[in-house]
Every structure is written in C-alpha cells, then in structure tokens.
Design an enzyme around this catalytic site. Structure first.
Site, PDB file in Angstrom:
ATOM      1  N   LYS A  48       1.050  -1.662   0.113  1.00 15.96           N
ATOM      2  CA  LYS A  48       0.031  -0.070   0.156  1.00 15.96           C
ATOM      3  C   LYS A  48       0.949   1.467  -0.356  1.00 15.96           C
ATOM      4  O   LYS A  48       0.168   2.735  -0.205  1.00 15.96           O
ATOM      5  CB  LYS A  48      -0.976   0.087   1.559  1.00 15.96           C
ATOM      6  CG  LYS A  48      -2.042  -0.641   1.227  1.00 15.96           C
ATOM      7  CD  LYS A  48      -3.412  -0.855  -0.224  1.00 15.96           C
ATOM      8  CE  LYS A  48      -3.983  -2.123  -0.485  1.00 15.96           C
ATOM      9  NZ  LYS A  48      -4.686  -1.391  -1.533  1.00 15.96           N
TER      10      LYS A  48
HETATM   11  N1  PMP Z   1      -3.449  -8.743   1.232  1.00 14.16           N
HETATM   12  C1  PMP Z   1      -3.662  -7.216   2.532  1.00 14.16           C
HETATM   13  C2  PMP Z   1      -2.953  -7.871   3.112  1.00 14.16           C
HETATM   14  C3  PMP Z   1      -3.914  -6.071   2.364  1.00 14.16           C
HETATM   15  O1  PMP Z   1      -4.276  -5.166   3.035  1.00 14.16           O
HETATM   16  C4  PMP Z   1      -4.625  -5.818   0.737  1.00 14.16           C
HETATM   17  C5  PMP Z   1      -5.396  -4.506   0.261  1.00 14.16           C
HETATM   18  N2  PMP Z   1      -6.309  -4.763   1.078  1.00 14.16           N
HETATM   19  C6  PMP Z   1      -4.782  -7.094  -0.617  1.00 14.16           C
HETATM   20  C7  PMP Z   1      -4.059  -7.830   0.160  1.00 14.16           C
HETATM   21  C8  PMP Z   1      -4.874  -6.822  -1.707  1.00 14.16           C
HETATM   22  O2  PMP Z   1      -4.558  -5.527  -2.627  1.00 14.16           O
HETATM   23  P1  PMP Z   1      -5.315  -4.876  -3.457  1.00 14.16           P
HETATM   24  O3  PMP Z   1      -6.396  -4.126  -3.121  1.00 14.16           O
HETATM   25  O4  PMP Z   1      -4.283  -4.362  -3.990  1.00 14.16           O
HETATM   26  O5  PMP Z   1      -6.606  -5.795  -4.426  1.00 14.16           O
END
Ligand code: PMP
Length: 344
Positions: A48
């Site tokens: 993130k």
């Molecule tokens: N794993 C974790 C721990 C996350 O916080 C997130 C984000 N919500 C994701 C995977 C998935 O990533 P994305 O939001 O880019 O699909």
C-alpha cells in the site's frame, strides 16, 4: 545489493523496488519455479506504500494538494499506515475514518503515525451518516484543500501498480514470467500489474485469489452481483462484498477461492519453510498456488510469480497467535497443535 551502500533522502525513497525471492522449500514438489514479490520490504511494510505515494504525488502534480492540506481515507489497515507515513514526510494532515471493529492496536499505531482517527460504528449501513464511508465523505466536503483517496474506486490505484509493480516483476524475471498469482481486495495490485505484464506478453496467465464469502469470483464469471455469495470470513484484505472499480476484471484470467483455515496454515508454512515473516493474505496466495498445482495448472518450465502483500507483525493476535487459531477451531486432526501450542 548496490542499494545497501546508498544513503536516502527520506523514507519515501525506499518505496517500491521490493525483492523477488525464489521459494525453495514450500514449492519443491510442485511443477515449475516459484518467486515471491515480497512487499513487506516497503518501508511501511506493505504494497500500500506504492498507492499512497503514487496517488498523493499525482494530486501534487495536478496542483490539488499543497503542504498543510489534508488526506482522507477509510481504512484501519495497511493503506492507512502508508498514507500516514507519506503525510509525515510531505507535511499533510491525515484523517482516517475507521470501523469500531478495528483493534485498539491498529488505532494506536495510526495515531502514533500522526493520523487523526475517527472511530465510526461498525454495525450501520454504508449510507448511514455515522458510517465510516459517510464520515469520510462529509469530512472531505467540509475540509478545504483535502483529497479522498477512496482506494476501492480510484483508477490511480491500478495506475500505481501499472507503473511500478508490473515493470519491476517484468525486469526481475527478465521477461520469463508465465503466471502471476495475487490477491484481489481493491483489485489495484493484480489489475495494474497484470495490465503491464500482458502488454509485454499476452500469454502470461493472471490468477486472482478470492475468499469464500466474497462476490468477486462469481462477478468475474457472470458479471452479475450475487448477494448469496456474501457471508462473513476472517481474512482481511482479500475479497469484498461490493464490486470495486479499481478491479479491471478483463485483465484477470480466472479467480480461485481459498478458505480462512487453509490460508492461515499456509501463512505459517511460508514462515517456517522460507523464513519470510509475511501476513495472512500471503498465506492465501500460497494456498491458491497449492490448489492450482493440484489441478495440474503448471508445467515444469513455468515461472510463477506470487505477490506477498504485507508483513506478519500485523497478525500477532490472529494467525500467529496459537490461542486465536485454537478459538477458530483451526487446529484439527490434520494440523494438530503440539502440547506447547495449546498451553494457553
Ligand atoms: N493483502 C492485504 C493484507 C491487503 O491489505 C490488501 C489490500 N486490501 C490486499 C492483500 C489486496 O490488495 P489490493 O487491494 O491491491 O487488491
């Protein structure tokens, strides 16, 4: 290794360029070679950081943000931490509207990172004025010089990964990647990375990982929102009860679902076998790879890249707590706890 002797201007210079690490033991009996893009090497310990930095810098370029302005988002998770970190360095106020379900650990962490945290009741509908969505919207409207990141519905979330994660994986694999397996929450990571990789080689297969209890896989197959797919589950950051516009469904070939229990054990197996202390959704990805291998989806010559989104330290009271595992009933006849593990 060059990077090790470098001096950096500030912590944001370390966002991205995470290592691709070969998995040596976990996948030893599977067909193909397996490599993990380990996003916990970002300074905020998750993927993130990439979207927080990218979205904020795009707003700066467009003249929407100037020092002292405010950045607003609805999250108690990794995105909140990353936005708070970027805000410290760039001199913004950071406001996070979070659900009252969030642990006090998470809220304290965000406050420590300088964020102003609004704790909103969890059990109200999204259109209730008290919900964290509505509180964030209202604060955005009322605060002059503010932006609302809105990661589930922000195209820049996809763009961030198109411009960083995708090219990095392409270069690190010297263009030899055959499969990408990644979680889909907002969908930004998998969509942006897939879009870049498929532009280089349209034969690369992209497989999204979804949770039982989420609508994403069914929507991908039918383009219909099926409420019956939705029920509570434990893994955070994976799947959703709505359709995020930050997911480019056409860039993803197929979705595969994984259970809370098997993903939890998979996360523990990654740590024990590869020495990588990663989070719950990394376990979900490896559980998906295990299922795909059992389905005969991989060949000996394949080069499979998986994305491990965050660090294990954020899950000490969950997946890495034997007490929690026991409470969920996750220690069963297959994964029996040792006497030491059940001493609590
Ligand atoms: N794993 C974790 C721990 C996350 O916080 C997130 C984000 N919500 C994701 C995977 C998935 O990533 P994305 O939001 O880019 O699909």
């Amino acid at each position: 290794m060059e990077q090790k002797n470098q001096v950096f201007d500030n912590v944001l210079d370390l966002v991205g360029n995470t290592p691709l690490i070969k998995l040596n033991r976990l996948t030893a009996d599977y067909k193909g070679d397996y490599f993990a893009k380990v996003e916990s090497f970002n300074p905020g310990n998750s993927s993130k950081d990439r979207i927080a930095l990218y979205i904020i810098e795009q707003a700066e370029k467009q003249g929407i943000l100037k020092p002292g302005d405010t950045i607003i988002e609805t999250t108690s998770g990794n995105t909140g931490f990353s936005i708070a970190m970027v805000s410290i360095i760039k001199g913004y106020d950071c406001i996070l509207a979070v659900s009252s379900k969030s642990s006090t650990d998470k809220i304290d962490m965000l406050k420590t990172m300088g964020a102003k945290v609004y704790v909103c009741p969890a059990h109200v509908s999204a259109d209730d004025p008290r919900s964290y969505y509505q509180v964030a919207k209202r604060l955005h409207e009322e605060t002059k010089g503010s932006i609302y990141i809105n990661q589930y519905f922000n195209q820049l979330n996809i763009d961030a990964h198109y411009h960083s994660t995708g090219p990095e994986i392409w270069n690190q694999t010297k263009g030899n990647i055959t499969h990408l397996v990644a979680c889909s929450g907002t969908g930004g990571t998998i969509s942006g990375t897939a879009k870049f990789l498929k532009e280089q080689n349209p034969n690369i297969k992209v497989i999204g990982v979804d949770a039982f209890g989420s609508v994403i896989k069914k929507y991908h197959e039918t383009r219909e929102f099926d409420e019956k797919e939705i029920y509570p589950y434990r893994i955070e950051g994976l799947g959703k009860n709505l359709i995020p516009s930050a997911t480019d469904f056409d860039a993803i070939d197929e979705f595969i679902k994984v259970t809370d229990e098997e993903s939890a054990h998979s996360a523990r197996e990654i740590v024990k076998n590869e020495g990588l202390f990663v989070g719950y959704t990394s376990g979900a990805v490896m559980q998906a790879v295990k299922q795909l291998n059992e389905q005969g989806k991989f060949k000996k010559t394949d080069k499979v890249v998986v994305i491990f989104p965050d660090h294990g330290s954020r899950y000490m009271s969950k997946v890495y707590s034997d007490k929690w595992m026991n409470e969920q009933g996750f220690f069963d006849s297959v994964h029996e706890a040792t006497a030491e593990e059940i001493q609590y």
